[in-house]
Design an enzyme around this catalytic site. Structure first.
Site, PDB file in Angstrom:
ATOM      1  N   ARG A   1      35.496  35.549  42.901  1.00  0.00           N
ATOM      2  CA  ARG A   1      35.331  37.005  42.763  1.00  0.00           C
ATOM      3  C   ARG A   1      35.493  37.702  44.124  1.00  0.00           C
ATOM      4  O   ARG A   1      36.091  38.771  44.218  1.00  0.00           O
ATOM      5  CB  ARG A   1      33.971  37.325  42.139  1.00  0.00           C
ATOM      6  CG  ARG A   1      33.928  36.938  40.662  1.00  0.00           C
ATOM      7  CD  ARG A   1      32.521  36.826  40.130  1.00  0.00           C
ATOM      8  NE  ARG A   1      31.781  38.072  40.140  1.00  0.00           N
ATOM      9  CZ  ARG A   1      30.449  38.149  40.094  1.00  0.00           C
ATOM     10  NH1 ARG A   1      29.719  37.059  40.044  1.00  0.00           N
ATOM     11  NH2 ARG A   1      29.857  39.310  40.094  1.00  0.00           N
TER      12      ARG A   1
ATOM     13  N   ARG B   1      19.756  37.163  40.326  1.00  0.00           N
ATOM     14  CA  ARG B   1      19.997  38.227  39.333  1.00  0.00           C
ATOM     15  C   ARG B   1      19.834  37.716  37.902  1.00  0.00           C
ATOM     16  O   ARG B   1      20.278  36.632  37.564  1.00  0.00           O
ATOM     17  CB  ARG B   1      21.406  38.809  39.486  1.00  0.00           C
ATOM     18  CG  ARG B   1      21.727  39.795  38.350  1.00  0.00           C
ATOM     19  CD  ARG B   1      22.927  40.636  38.612  1.00  0.00           C
ATOM     20  NE  ARG B   1      24.159  39.866  38.668  1.00  0.00           N
ATOM     21  CZ  ARG B   1      25.338  40.413  38.905  1.00  0.00           C
ATOM     22  NH1 ARG B   1      25.434  41.710  39.123  1.00  0.00           N
ATOM     23  NH2 ARG B   1      26.412  39.661  38.957  1.00  0.00           N
TER      24      ARG B   1
HETATM   25  P1  AP5 Z   1      24.117  44.731  40.790  1.00  0.00           P
HETATM   26  O1  AP5 Z   1      23.651  46.148  40.735  1.00  0.00           O
HETATM   27  O2  AP5 Z   1      24.117  43.941  39.530  1.00  0.00           O
HETATM   28  O3  AP5 Z   1      25.521  44.639  41.548  1.00  0.00           O
HETATM   29  P2  AP5 Z   1      26.984  44.997  41.063  1.00  0.00           P
HETATM   30  O4  AP5 Z   1      27.704  45.555  42.222  1.00  0.00           O
HETATM   31  O5  AP5 Z   1      26.921  45.832  39.817  1.00  0.00           O
HETATM   32  O6  AP5 Z   1      27.469  43.525  40.767  1.00  0.00           O
HETATM   33  P3  AP5 Z   1      28.469  42.952  39.693  1.00  0.00           P
HETATM   34  O7  AP5 Z   1      28.384  41.460  39.835  1.00  0.00           O
HETATM   35  O8  AP5 Z   1      28.188  43.516  38.327  1.00  0.00           O
HETATM   36  O9  AP5 Z   1      29.813  43.458  40.193  1.00  0.00           O
HETATM   37  P4  AP5 Z   1      31.193  42.928  39.812  1.00  0.00           P
HETATM   38  O10 AP5 Z   1      32.067  44.015  40.288  1.00  0.00           O
HETATM   39  O11 AP5 Z   1      31.479  41.574  40.308  1.00  0.00           O
HETATM   40  O12 AP5 Z   1      31.058  42.736  38.208  1.00  0.00           O
HETATM   41  P5  AP5 Z   1      31.508  43.601  36.941  1.00  0.00           P
HETATM   42  O13 AP5 Z   1      30.437  43.491  35.947  1.00  0.00           O
HETATM   43  O14 AP5 Z   1      32.018  44.927  37.313  1.00  0.00           O
HETATM   44  O15 AP5 Z   1      23.207  44.008  41.888  1.00  0.00           O
HETATM   45  C1  AP5 Z   1      23.311  42.615  42.107  1.00  0.00           C
HETATM   46  C2  AP5 Z   1      21.900  42.030  42.278  1.00  0.00           C
HETATM   47  O16 AP5 Z   1      21.332  42.552  43.486  1.00  0.00           O
HETATM   48  C3  AP5 Z   1      20.933  42.444  41.157  1.00  0.00           C
HETATM   49  O17 AP5 Z   1      20.069  41.371  40.896  1.00  0.00           O
HETATM   50  C4  AP5 Z   1      20.161  43.644  41.741  1.00  0.00           C
HETATM   51  O18 AP5 Z   1      18.862  43.733  41.203  1.00  0.00           O
HETATM   52  C5  AP5 Z   1      20.152  43.309  43.213  1.00  0.00           C
HETATM   53  N1  AP5 Z   1      20.230  44.494  44.076  1.00  0.00           N
HETATM   54  C6  AP5 Z   1      21.009  45.596  43.886  1.00  0.00           C
HETATM   55  N2  AP5 Z   1      20.867  46.453  44.901  1.00  0.00           N
HETATM   56  C7  AP5 Z   1      20.002  45.867  45.776  1.00  0.00           C
HETATM   57  C8  AP5 Z   1      19.482  46.263  47.037  1.00  0.00           C
HETATM   58  N3  AP5 Z   1      19.822  47.437  47.617  1.00  0.00           N
HETATM   59  N4  AP5 Z   1      18.642  45.422  47.664  1.00  0.00           N
HETATM   60  C9  AP5 Z   1      18.281  44.224  47.106  1.00  0.00           C
HETATM   61  N5  AP5 Z   1      18.752  43.792  45.902  1.00  0.00           N
HETATM   62  C10 AP5 Z   1      19.605  44.605  45.243  1.00  0.00           C
HETATM   63  O19 AP5 Z   1      32.765  42.742  36.461  1.00  0.00           O
HETATM   64  C11 AP5 Z   1      32.624  41.434  35.977  1.00  0.00           C
HETATM   65  C12 AP5 Z   1      33.983  40.904  35.572  1.00  0.00           C
HETATM   66  O20 AP5 Z   1      34.538  41.734  34.526  1.00  0.00           O
HETATM   67  C13 AP5 Z   1      35.059  40.912  36.663  1.00  0.00           C
HETATM   68  O21 AP5 Z   1      34.989  39.767  37.481  1.00  0.00           O
HETATM   69  C14 AP5 Z   1      36.346  40.976  35.822  1.00  0.00           C
HETATM   70  O22 AP5 Z   1      36.664  39.718  35.280  1.00  0.00           O
HETATM   71  C15 AP5 Z   1      35.941  41.887  34.673  1.00  0.00           C
HETATM   72  N6  AP5 Z   1      36.229  43.306  34.957  1.00  0.00           N
HETATM   73  C16 AP5 Z   1      35.326  44.311  35.045  1.00  0.00           C
HETATM   74  N7  AP5 Z   1      35.955  45.467  35.308  1.00  0.00           N
HETATM   75  C17 AP5 Z   1      37.273  45.186  35.399  1.00  0.00           C
HETATM   76  C18 AP5 Z   1      38.424  45.956  35.679  1.00  0.00           C
HETATM   77  N8  AP5 Z   1      38.357  47.290  35.936  1.00  0.00           N
HETATM   78  N9  AP5 Z   1      39.634  45.335  35.690  1.00  0.00           N
HETATM   79  C19 AP5 Z   1      39.756  44.015  35.445  1.00  0.00           C
HETATM   80  N10 AP5 Z   1      38.686  43.212  35.191  1.00  0.00           N
HETATM   81  C20 AP5 Z   1      37.459  43.800  35.164  1.00  0.00           C
END
Ligand code: AP5
Length: 232
Positions: free
Chosen positions: A172, A128
């Protein structure tokens, strides 16, 4: 689906929530909010919120509920019940779900759970990259940008996320199991919850989600929290 709906995307880290959010926003004219993306942007700007969040995010833990609460409150109030909102990454635990219940008022909530196997996710996260300016998500197994490490959409730089290192991904996953799975279990008992198989190609996942959203009963809304759990 009613046009004041709140759609919640849940699923493990790397399940494809952000990828589907981009497509769903366009198709259904939704107002998006990715709490992770907002926090990364704040960290890049070096704001007080961003500095506080960055260290926690790089370890793979959740930032305190109070930090994300304000971001979400603002976005939901801004939309003034007239536009559907898409939440990616919120709520992530039962306390945040209780807050959403408080904020949503009479608006219906639909929860989409994107299920993906851990070994598939590990491969996806290693490949990614994301755009530091517009947040567009890339995966070198699926598509490469026209120019190496440059975003096709806005021309800014593509980078790897600090929390996409293997040891952080393990944390995570653990946080997801401990904090978010109980929330999903609670949502799965409600009427407007559905799960999709996120191991499939992005377009197939998108079509399944779209079909479900078009079919849903417009008059009902799901709540993950039983009245006795509403403590925040
Ligand atoms: P992608 O679409 O980027 O996946 P995602 O589910 O959005 O992954 P994240 O890593 O963003 O989720 P997360 O929940 O860990 O992180 P967040 O940013 O919310 O896809 C992943 C990869 O796969 C990409 O390269 C894509 O191209 C590929 N892909 C997608 N679909 C595919 C398919 N069908 N087939 C093949 N490839 C595919 O959070 C980050 C951090 O922020 C957290 O750890 C925490 O510290 C903080 N945070 C965020 N929200 C909160 C909250 N509500 N409360 C507390 N802390 C929070």
């Amino acid at each position: 689906m009613r046009n004041d709906s709140i759609i919640v995307l849940v699923g493990p880290p790397g399940a494809g929530k952000g990828t589907q959010a981009e497509k769903l926003e366009e198709k259904f004219s939704l107002i998006p909010l990715s709490t992770g993306q907002v926090l990364r942007e704040e960290a890049r700007k070096g704001s007080v919120l961003g500095q506080e969040a960055q260290a926690i995010m790089e370890q793979g833990d959740l930032v305190p509920d109070s930090l994300v609460a304000e971001i979400v409150r603002q976005r939901i109030e801004e939309t003034n019940s007239s536009q559907a909102v898409l939440l990616d990454g919120f709520p992530r635990n039962l306390a945040q779900a209780a807050l959403l219940d408080e904020l949503k008022g009479e608006r219906p909530v639909f929860v989409i759970n994107i299920r993906v196997d851990e070994d598939v996710i590990l491969k996806r996260l290693a490949a990614r990259r994301y755009c530091v300016k517009c947040g567009k998500i890339y995966n070198f197994h699926l598509t490469t940008p026209q120019e190496e490490d440059v975003c096709d959409a806005c021309g800014a730089q593509l980078v790897q996320r600090g929390d996409d290192r293997e040891e952080v991904i393990k944390t995570r996953f653990r946080v997801y199991r401990d904090e978010t799975e109980p929330l999903i279990e609670a949502y799965s008992q409600t009427q407007n919850y559905f799960a999709v198989d996120g191991n499939q190609k992005p377009q197939v996942v998108f079509e399944e989600i779209s079909t479900k959203l078009i079919e849903v009963d417009p008059e009902t809304g799901g709540s993950a929290v039983r009245p006795e759990q509403r403590s925040v």
